[in-house]
Design a protein around this motif. Structure first.
Motif, PDB file in Angstrom:
ATOM      1  N   UNK A  89      20.937  19.968 -13.797  1.00 51.79           N
ATOM      2  CA  UNK A  89      21.505  20.731 -15.025  1.00 51.79           C
ATOM      3  C   UNK A  89      22.752  19.620 -14.993  1.00 51.79           C
ATOM      4  N   UNK A  90      23.286  19.573 -14.153  1.00 52.78           N
ATOM      5  CA  UNK A  90      24.522  18.955 -13.234  1.00 52.78           C
ATOM      6  C   UNK A  90      24.891  17.555 -14.195  1.00 52.78           C
ATOM      7  N   UNK A  91      23.509  16.608 -13.344  1.00 49.70           N
ATOM      8  CA  UNK A  91      23.393  15.306 -13.366  1.00 49.70           C
ATOM      9  C   UNK A  91      23.615  15.236 -15.237  1.00 49.70           C
ATOM     10  N   UNK A  92      22.027  16.078 -15.963  1.00 53.67           N
ATOM     11  CA  UNK A  92      22.268  15.310 -17.084  1.00 53.67           C
ATOM     12  C   UNK A  92      23.811  15.904 -17.946  1.00 53.67           C
ATOM     13  N   UNK A  93      24.705  17.243 -17.493  1.00 54.05           N
ATOM     14  CA  UNK A  93      25.938  17.147 -18.653  1.00 54.05           C
ATOM     15  C   UNK A  93      26.470  16.169 -18.208  1.00 54.05           C
ATOM     16  N   UNK A  94      27.024  15.775 -16.837  1.00 53.65           N
ATOM     17  CA  UNK A  94      27.660  15.064 -16.551  1.00 53.65           C
ATOM     18  C   UNK A  94      26.985  13.300 -17.137  1.00 53.65           C
TER      19      UNK A  94
END
Length: 149
Positions: A89-94
């Motif tokens: 989720x953090x990767x995709x959001x960034x």
């Protein structure tokens, strides 16, 4: 806590995560997926390679965007070692935020049908199925998705 930031694709941490991704994809699909990812494509000023790090600073995930057109970026080499919740989720959001800032309006990606975890992840994060594009046309093992930014 997971943090995400741009990194050099040639860093030892990046190479290690790419090796782990390739091994996992090979185990799931019989193919490492590396044939559709070129280091040269990341030289584009509108491409980004990023690493996710845990609270200790260890690299625990990676991902990239690269241009397909002026308005479409392709999401590539997304990987989480699943050592902590929220890495993907953090990767995709960034990467979505980076894509918007770079002027892209849409993200496209391809994964394999048998990679059920990835298919579910992208569906849960607002991606919708599209016709296979580019090198994935007429490849029944491939499934492609898009998300409007």
């Amino acid at each position: 806590m997971i943090t995400v930031a741009p990194c050099l694709l040639t860093s030892p941490e990046s190479r290690l995560l790419l090796e782990k991704l390739s091994a996992e994809l090979h185990a799931i699909t019989g193919d490492s997926g590396g044939s559709h990812f070129s280091v040269d494509a990341m030289d584009d000023p509108r491409a980004r390679w990023v690493l996710a790090r845990n609270r200790h600073g260890d690299a625990v995930g990676c991902g990239a965007i690269r241009p397909l057109s002026d308005e479409i970026a392709e999401l590539k080499r997304m990987f989480s070692d699943r050592s902590a919740p929220g890495i993907g989720h953090a990767l995709l959001t960034f990467l979505e935020t980076s894509a918007k800032r770079l002027g892209y309006r849409t993200l496209w990606l391809e994964t394999r049908r048998v990679n059920h975890r990835a298919v579910q992840f992208y569906l849960q994060h607002g991606f919708v199925r599209i016709e296979n594009y580019g090198p994935y046309v007429n490849r029944p093992e491939a499934v492609c998705f898009a998300k409007e930014l």
